[in-house]
Design an enzyme around this catalytic site. Structure first.
Site, short mmCIF file in Angstrom:
data_model
loop_
_atom_site.label_atom_id
_atom_site.label_comp_id
_atom_site.label_asym_id
_atom_site.label_seq_id
_atom_site.Cartn_x
_atom_site.Cartn_y
_atom_site.Cartn_z
CD GLU A 236 0.28 4.53 -4.78
OE1 GLU A 236 -0.28 3.91 -3.80
OE2 GLU A 236 1.21 5.23 -4.54
CG MET B 125 -1.47 -1.47 1.55
SD MET B 125 -2.50 -1.85 -0.06
CE MET B 125 -2.91 -3.63 0.45
CB CYS B 126 2.43 3.32 -2.05
SG CYS B 126 3.26 1.75 -1.76
CG ASP B 127 -0.68 7.34 0.23
OD1 ASP B 127 -1.93 7.41 -0.14
OD2 ASP B 127 -0.46 6.52 1.37
CB SER C 65 -4.19 5.90 -2.42
OG SER C 65 -3.51 5.09 -1.31
#
Length: 433
Positions: free
Chosen positions: A87, A1-3, A179
């Site tokens: 992402e 999970m990332c932004d 995201s």
């Protein structure tokens, strides 16, 4: 999970394109920052994370932040001022058992593309030729996903979203954040030839006017569990809500944002600066590396943490085109006392026991070091490297200050038990005692 976040002129204070990313992965999954030179390649093939692909004759200079066990990278930039962040996204299309990971696609594009538009073309061509797939988790070997990207250079930025062999791309104007959810709706600038026909054949849209890439291909259930829409809204509101043109400090602030929550709060990821927790929806959700880039025609600058938890860390400079930066001993599987990543991770886990009070014990010193690093204007790679060395050397002193203020906490909470288990998995002396 990332932004991943980006801003283009005219909303930036200096007319540059600004890029940033938090890489969220499993808490014990150490991330390496590598500064690699341009090179000529003699081999006909290149070994990526799971498969081989044809090699090119020349690879560009890159700075990468990657999980220690992967060939590919979560984020990075090249000598031509191209920066990319990826992402995980969850779609209706099954993920292949083998193929290029999103991290492989990112690194391959950085090694081969001179512009953001070329990088988009490179990624989509690689997907067409080799497919995307293979396991992407560290300890969770069955974790697979498709990928989206923000791809930027000094003139433009693109959002590229994929679902198996299908993809769509949107050119960015102003602020854009992504995201762990498909976001390209009915408006796009580029799209794979068969995306709409396939979606209509499956009954995911009724007509071309009704076609939305995100709605047609996205898996709403898994996207909701990942909290991608909430975190993208958080970063977007933070940047769009600024009462001034955006600068480096706005990007640092967006990546460090807790959105008013404590590290242990919530059953899913709701804040860009992520700390793992015992909920299944949050166990692969710790920010293990962060990056901010100022992209310009010559002399682009990049600042990376090389650690987890940007809220407790220091952004340190890397410039491509001069001397190479060494970020110190490489972290690997399990705790070590030498690498920057694991020294910081020990500090991070102690601070989680009483976040606000323990953070305050060293925050002034941390911010002073960061300001020193940010003030460097020389092209001397040695000065930049000194920031990495000083950060690593300061952590034992910061940990000693935290220990002086350590108070008791609830040893029977699920949060406590979860982190004690992580210490055991990472062969670390328990920090939760």
């Amino acid at each position: 999970m990332c932004d991943t976040i980006v801003a283009t002129p005219p909303v930036t204070v200096d007319g540059a394109v600004w890029f940033g990313k938090n890489s969220d992965r499993e808490p014990g999954e150490a991330q390496i920052v590598e500064h690699l030179p341009a090179k000529s390649n003699r081999s006909a093939t290149l070994e990526c994370t799971h498969i081989k692909v044809p090699q090119v004759s020349h690879s560009f200079e890159v700075v990468l932040s990657r999980p220690f066990w992967m060939w590919g990278a979560e984020m990075g930039a090249n000598e031509h001022g191209v920066a990319i962040g990826n992402e995980a996204v969850f779609t209706r299309i099954p993920v292949e058992q083998s193929g290029l990971t999103g991290m492989d696609l990112l690194r391959l594009a950085l090694e081969r593309a001179t512009t953001a538009r070329e990088a988009v073309a490179e990624i989509t061509s690689l997907i067409e030729k080799h497919g995307q797939g293979g396991w992407c988790g560290y300890r969770h070997k069955r974790f697979r996903y498709h990928n989206s990207f923000i791809v930027a250079d000094h003139t433009q930025a693109w959002v590229l979203e994929t679902a198996g062999p299908f993809w769509a791309a949107l050119r960015v104007n102003g602020v854009h954040t992504i995201s762990n959810a498909l976001s390209i709706d009915k408006e796009f600038d580029l799209i794979s030839d068969d995306a709409y026909p396939f979606a209509r054949s499956r009954g995911w849209c009724k007509s071309a006017n009704d076609f939305s890439f995100a709605r047609s291909f996205g898996d709403r259930f898994y996207q909701a569990l990942a909290g991608g829409a909430e975190r993208s809204t958080c970063t977007s509101n933070r940047l769009r809500g600024a009462k001034r043109k955006l600068s480096r400090e706005d990007f640092f602030g967006a990546l460090r944002d807790h959105d008013g929550h404590t590290p242990q709060a919530g059953w899913r990821m709701r804040m860009p600066c992520a700390h793992s927790s015992w909920w299944p929806t949050r166990q692969a959700g710790q920010t293990t590396g962060s990056m901010v880039s100022r992209l310009q025609r010559a002399g682009s600058m990049h600042w990376l943490t090389g650690t987890s938890s940007p809220c407790l860390s220091v952004f340190k400079p890397v410039r491509l085109g001069g001397g190479l930066i060494s970020t110190g001993a490489e972290p690997g599987a399990g705790y070590d006392g030498e690498s920057l990543f694991w020294r910081h991770e020990r500090l991070h886990r102690v601070v989680l026991g009483d976040y606000e009070k323990r953070k305050a014990a060293f925050d002034d010193a941390r911010l002073a070091l960061e300001m020193k690093c940010l003030s460097l204007t020389s092209d001397d790679a040695g000065e930049f490297q000194s920031c990495w060395e000083e950060h690593r050397g300061s952590i034992p002193d910061w940990l000693a200050e935290v220990d002086k203020r350590a108070n008791s906490f609830n040893r029977f909470s699920l949060f406590h038990r979860y982190w004690k288990k992580q210490d055991e998995l990472d062969r670390a002396e328990s920090l939760w005692h």
